[in-house]
Design an enzyme around this catalytic site. Structure first.
Site, PDB file in Angstrom:
ATOM      1  N   CYS A  96      -7.677  10.560  -4.724  1.00 40.42           N
ATOM      2  CA  CYS A  96      -8.110  11.244  -3.599  1.00 40.42           C
ATOM      3  C   CYS A  96      -9.626  10.542  -3.081  1.00 40.42           C
ATOM      4  CB  CYS A  96      -8.049  12.686  -3.451  1.00 40.42           C
ATOM      5  SG  CYS A  96      -6.208  13.368  -3.777  1.00 40.42           S
TER       6      CYS A  96
ATOM      7  N   ASP B 104     -11.945  17.409  -3.135  1.00 35.67           N
ATOM      8  CA  ASP B 104     -11.142  18.169  -4.067  1.00 35.67           C
ATOM      9  C   ASP B 104     -11.608  18.677  -5.196  1.00 35.67           C
ATOM     10  OD1 ASP B 104      -9.441  17.302  -1.965  1.00 35.67           O
ATOM     11  OD2 ASP B 104      -7.974  16.347  -3.145  1.00 35.67           O
TER      12      ASP B 104
ATOM     13  N   LYS C 156      -6.104  19.693   3.160  1.00 35.80           N
ATOM     14  CA  LYS C 156      -4.662  18.749   3.492  1.00 35.80           C
ATOM     15  C   LYS C 156      -3.508  18.750   2.524  1.00 35.80           C
ATOM     16  CE  LYS C 156      -7.047  15.835   0.000  1.00 35.80           C
ATOM     17  NZ  LYS C 156      -6.179  15.713  -0.926  1.00 35.80           N
TER      18      LYS C 156
END
Ligand SMILES: [Zn+2]
Length: 194
Positions: free
Chosen positions: A148, A9, A106
């Site tokens: 994350c 990310d 995601k």
């Protein structure tokens, strides 16, 4: 048995100037870009493969809030196809030049902290795609250490990958949560901290 760098990310909305900026994110992207370029140019590359995840929201329910608590709800971020969801430029450039083995997205319709909730372009779950590529070992980096990255590293270990967290190549949000992630949760799950 291949060793992959899993970059979690590192997207425009998660660095300075983005809607959910994490301090140090832009600098992290530059440092990761250097590491990826060095891997490409090395005669004996440290990583056999580079893998990326992206938060990629279409309609993630109460993951988005106009009055976010920054624990379970967040300002609008990483909307699918938006500039904020793109990988930060210097890193994106380095990844294009290196080649990415697997890219997973995601969170289309829900909150998805772990990259292992993501799927590849062809719809394969990340863990299956990694196994299909012969990857058994993962070094995890990215944003955010206590969200994350944490969730991805825990799932990586749970899925049976030999997992290391590359601490200096992560940035996080909440100091107490980062501390707990690095010193309790990840080590207890069998994740090494580099
Ligand atoms: Zn999200």
């Amino acid at each position: 048995m291949k060793h992959a760098l899993l970059i979690v990310d590192v997207q425009n909305d998660f660095v300075e100037g983005g809607s959910l900026a994490v301090a140090g994110g832009r600098d992290l992207a530059a440092r990761l870009a250097e590491a990826v370029s060095a891997n490409r140019d090395s005669a004996s590359p440290r990583f056999d493969a580079i893998v990326t995840t992206q938060d990629w929201h279409i309609s993630p329910g109460d993951h988005f809030s106009e009055d976010p608590d920054y624990v379970d709800s967040w300002p609008v971020h990483c909307v699918a196809e938006s500039a904020g969801a793109e990988i930060v430029p210097p890193l994106a450039e380095a990844l294009r030049s290196h080649g990415v083995t697997i890219a997973a997205k995601k969170g289309r319709y829900d909150a998805a902290y772990s990259g292992f909730e993501g799927v590849t372009e062809s719809g394969l779950p990340l863990a299956d795609a990694l196994r299909a590529a012969g990857i058994a070992r993962l070094t995890v980096a990215g944003i955010a250490t206590d969200y994350c990255v944490r969730a991805s590293a825990l799932d990586a270990a749970r899925e049976g990958f030999t997992t290391t967290l590359w601490r200096e190549m992560c940035v996080g949000i909440n100091p107490e949560k980062i501390e707990r992630t690095l010193h309790e949760e990840l080590p207890n799950a069998g994740v090494s901290i580099l």
